[in-house]
Design a protein around this motif. Structure first.
Motif, PDB file in Angstrom:
ATOM      1  N   LEU A 174       3.442  -4.406 -19.252  1.00 41.57           N
ATOM      2  CA  LEU A 174       4.492  -5.426 -19.273  1.00 41.57           C
ATOM      3  C   LEU A 174       5.298  -5.364 -20.566  1.00 41.57           C
ATOM      4  N   ASP A 175       4.616  -5.186 -21.685  1.00 41.03           N
ATOM      5  CA  ASP A 175       5.308  -5.084 -22.978  1.00 41.03           C
ATOM      6  C   ASP A 175       6.276  -3.900 -22.987  1.00 41.03           C
ATOM      7  N   THR A 195       0.813  -1.222   0.000  1.00 44.33           N
ATOM      8  CA  THR A 195       0.000   0.000   0.000  1.00 44.33           C
ATOM      9  C   THR A 195       0.842   1.266   0.000  1.00 44.33           C
ATOM     10  N   HIS A 196       1.883   1.318   0.818  1.00 40.43           N
ATOM     11  CA  HIS A 196       2.692   2.522   0.921  1.00 40.43           C
ATOM     12  C   HIS A 196       4.041   2.367   0.230  1.00 40.43           C
ATOM     13  N   PHE A 197       4.134   1.393  -0.662  1.00 37.01           N
ATOM     14  CA  PHE A 197       5.407   1.126  -1.332  1.00 37.01           C
ATOM     15  C   PHE A 197       5.484   1.891  -2.646  1.00 37.01           C
ATOM     16  N   THR A 198       6.485   2.771  -2.756  1.00 38.11           N
ATOM     17  CA  THR A 198       6.833   3.402  -4.025  1.00 38.11           C
ATOM     18  C   THR A 198       8.313   3.137  -4.219  1.00 38.11           C
ATOM     19  N   GLY A 199       8.611   2.169  -5.050  1.00 43.87           N
ATOM     20  CA  GLY A 199       9.967   1.661  -5.080  1.00 43.87           C
ATOM     21  C   GLY A 199      10.862   2.273  -6.139  1.00 43.87           C
ATOM     22  N   LYS A 200      12.153   2.055  -5.946  1.00 42.01           N
ATOM     23  CA  LYS A 200      13.168   2.448  -6.911  1.00 42.01           C
ATOM     24  C   LYS A 200      13.508   1.233  -7.762  1.00 42.01           C
ATOM     25  N   LEU A 201      13.361   1.369  -9.068  1.00 43.56           N
ATOM     26  CA  LEU A 201      13.659   0.267  -9.975  1.00 43.56           C
ATOM     27  C   LEU A 201      15.157   0.238 -10.242  1.00 43.56           C
ATOM     28  N   ASN A 261       6.072   0.927 -10.827  1.00 41.04           N
ATOM     29  CA  ASN A 261       5.168   1.351  -9.761  1.00 41.04           C
ATOM     30  C   ASN A 261       3.707   1.277 -10.203  1.00 41.04           C
ATOM     31  N   ALA A 262       3.472   1.436 -11.511  1.00 48.64           N
ATOM     32  CA  ALA A 262       2.113   1.267 -12.031  1.00 48.64           C
ATOM     33  C   ALA A 262       1.659  -0.183 -11.878  1.00 48.64           C
ATOM     34  N   LEU A 263       2.589  -1.130 -12.038  1.00 51.11           N
ATOM     35  CA  LEU A 263       2.263  -2.542 -11.828  1.00 51.11           C
ATOM     36  C   LEU A 263       1.832  -2.789 -10.385  1.00 51.11           C
ATOM     37  N   ILE A 264       2.529  -2.144  -9.455  1.00 55.13           N
ATOM     38  CA  ILE A 264       2.187  -2.296  -8.038  1.00 55.13           C
ATOM     39  C   ILE A 264       0.787  -1.750  -7.771  1.00 55.13           C
ATOM     40  N   GLN A 265       0.469  -0.586  -8.344  1.00 58.19           N
ATOM     41  CA  GLN A 265      -0.866  -0.013  -8.159  1.00 58.19           C
ATOM     42  C   GLN A 265      -1.935  -0.900  -8.777  1.00 58.19           C
ATOM     43  N   TYR A 266      -1.621  -1.495  -9.917  1.00 58.19           N
ATOM     44  CA  TYR A 266      -2.557  -2.418 -10.554  1.00 58.19           C
ATOM     45  C   TYR A 266      -2.819  -3.608  -9.637  1.00 58.19           C
ATOM     46  N   CYS A 267      -1.742  -4.126  -9.028  1.00 56.66           N
ATOM     47  CA  CYS A 267      -1.884  -5.265  -8.121  1.00 56.66           C
ATOM     48  C   CYS A 267      -2.729  -4.904  -6.900  1.00 56.66           C
ATOM     49  N   LEU A 268      -2.532  -3.693  -6.383  1.00 58.62           N
ATOM     50  CA  LEU A 268      -3.317  -3.253  -5.225  1.00 58.62           C
ATOM     51  C   LEU A 268      -4.804  -3.164  -5.569  1.00 58.62           C
ATOM     52  N   GLU A 269      -5.106  -2.645  -6.777  1.00 56.13           N
ATOM     53  CA  GLU A 269      -6.507  -2.572  -7.195  1.00 56.13           C
ATOM     54  C   GLU A 269      -7.095  -3.976  -7.330  1.00 56.13           C
ATOM     55  N   LEU A 270      -6.287  -4.893  -7.818  1.00 57.38           N
ATOM     56  CA  LEU A 270      -6.745  -6.274  -7.979  1.00 57.38           C
ATOM     57  C   LEU A 270      -6.967  -6.923  -6.618  1.00 57.38           C
ATOM     58  N   LEU A 271      -6.084  -6.626  -5.660  1.00 58.75           N
ATOM     59  CA  LEU A 271      -6.225  -7.175  -4.315  1.00 58.75           C
ATOM     60  C   LEU A 271      -7.452  -6.607  -3.606  1.00 58.75           C
ATOM     61  N   ASP A 272      -7.709  -5.313  -3.834  1.00 59.30           N
ATOM     62  CA  ASP A 272      -8.862  -4.670  -3.186  1.00 59.30           C
ATOM     63  C   ASP A 272     -10.184  -5.073  -3.843  1.00 59.30           C
ATOM     64  N   ASN A 273     -10.125  -5.339  -5.157  1.00 60.35           N
ATOM     65  CA  ASN A 273     -11.348  -5.698  -5.891  1.00 60.35           C
ATOM     66  C   ASN A 273     -11.078  -6.911  -6.766  1.00 60.35           C
ATOM     67  N   PRO A 274     -10.928  -8.068  -6.156  1.00 59.87           N
ATOM     68  CA  PRO A 274     -10.620  -9.272  -6.941  1.00 59.87           C
ATOM     69  C   PRO A 274     -11.726  -9.597  -7.931  1.00 59.87           C
ATOM     70  N   VAL A 275     -11.316 -10.185  -9.042  1.00 54.95           N
ATOM     71  CA  VAL A 275     -12.271 -10.567 -10.078  1.00 54.95           C
ATOM     72  C   VAL A 275     -13.228 -11.613  -9.526  1.00 54.95           C
ATOM     73  N   GLN A 276     -14.504 -11.352  -9.653  1.00 56.94           N
ATOM     74  CA  GLN A 276     -15.513 -12.299  -9.184  1.00 56.94           C
ATOM     75  C   GLN A 276     -15.773 -13.331 -10.284  1.00 56.94           C
ATOM     76  N   GLU A 283      10.734   3.142 -14.090  1.00 57.40           N
ATOM     77  CA  GLU A 283      10.340   3.192 -12.682  1.00 57.40           C
ATOM     78  C   GLU A 283       8.861   3.500 -12.525  1.00 57.40           C
ATOM     79  N   HIS A 284       8.350   4.406 -13.345  1.00 56.24           N
ATOM     80  CA  HIS A 284       6.915   4.717 -13.310  1.00 56.24           C
ATOM     81  C   HIS A 284       6.091   3.493 -13.700  1.00 56.24           C
ATOM     82  N   LEU A 285       6.554   2.763 -14.704  1.00 54.40           N
ATOM     83  CA  LEU A 285       5.828   1.573 -15.156  1.00 54.40           C
ATOM     84  C   LEU A 285       5.814   0.489 -14.078  1.00 54.40           C
TER      85      LEU A 285
END
Length: 274
Positions: free
Chosen positions: A128-129, A10-16, A149-164, A145-147
């Motif tokens: 990813l491409d 949640t609070h991770f903004t990492g350095k690539l 961190n965008a993957l991390i945000q995508y994962c967080l959205e998926l974790l918060d709203n998993p596909v039903q 690095e932006h990309l």
């Protein structure tokens, strides 16, 4: 498990630190799968050797840093320092999370796995491409690095709203076992060892593969190993003995017999395109 991952990211903004390449021959013991991977360091330090266009590169990742490893690129952790990390594997139909805690005294003290189905929208594939095109660029590559961190945000959205999804518990377990086999095909993975890993009986492992995959467990393992052997035959100049060993076959003669039986070609013939 779900909560641990969400809280950590949640609070991770990492350095690539690096986007790895897929140019050089993997060393013995290297980890190589056909998934794109993002490895995120939460605590401690993580030493690993990775592929780079100018040869192997030794990296030391610290807290708040990450490395992106494209599909079929390899990495080789040394596991000589304590660390806590999350490895995210991006498959075609799901995202897998491995939450790993390692200590120099007790080894792996906590390894947890979790998988989530992907939505039908494949916006993730474009991110990813883009990252896959940036192998071995400068560490200061802002876009990479932006990309990441965008993957991390995508994962967080998926974790918060998993596909039903309408996938049954049996199919979810079967898919998780398939991923486990794809990650560990080079090891002696038996029905019993897989059953122990997932807390079920070996008979249940057989039932899942028969019912959900319409294939025997042993046949699936063979399929994964042969698929990797085909990749190695075309990609690297390994001797057949080395390929057999790296793909989990008992010996070279057995490997050659299985390869010929399943493909109609010898390994050498397949390599030459005969």
């Amino acid at each position: 498990m779900h909560t641990n991952i969400t809280e950590s990211l949640t609070h991770f903004t990492g350095k690539l630190i690096a986007v790895c390449s897929n140019e050089n021959t993997p060393p013995e013991g290297a980890y190589q799968v056909n998934f794109n991977r993002l490895e995120i360091i939460l605590e401690g330090e993580y030493d690993l050797i990775v592929d780079a266009k100018d040869g192997c590169s030794q990296l030391t990742l610290k807290q708040g840093e990450m490395v992106y490893i494209p599909s079929n690129a390899w990495s080789k952790p040394t596991w000589d320092k304590p660390c806590k990390m999350i490895s995210v594997l991006f498959g075609k139909h799901q995202v897998g999370f491995s939450f790993v805690q390692y200590t120099t005294e007790g080894g792996f003290v906590d390894v947890q796995k979790h998988a989530l189905s992907l939505p039908s929208s494949m916006a993730l594939e474009h991110v990813l491409d883009a990252l896959n095109c940036m192998s071995d660029k400068s560490r200061s590559n802002v876009m990479g690095e932006h990309l990441a961190n965008a993957l991390i945000q995508y994962c967080l959205e998926l974790l918060d709203n998993p596909v039903q999804s309408k996938i049954s518990r049996s199919e979810k377990l079967y898919r998780s076992m398939c991923i486990y086999v794809q990650e560990n095909f080079h090891k002696d993975i038996t029905r019993v060892s897989v059953a122990n890993r997932f807390g079920v009986s070996s008979a249940h492992v057989s039932r899942l593969f028969n019912q959900e995959g319409s294939v025997k467990y042993a046949d699936y393992v063979t399929y994964v190993r042969l698929d990797r052997a085909k990749f190695m035959l075309k990609k690297y100049n390994f001797k057949l003995e080395e390929i057999a060993h790296r793909c989990g076959f008992k010996d070279t003669n057995y490997f050659c017999r299985v390869f010929k039986n399943k493909t109609g070609k010898t390994p050498s013939g397949y390599r030459l395109g005969a």
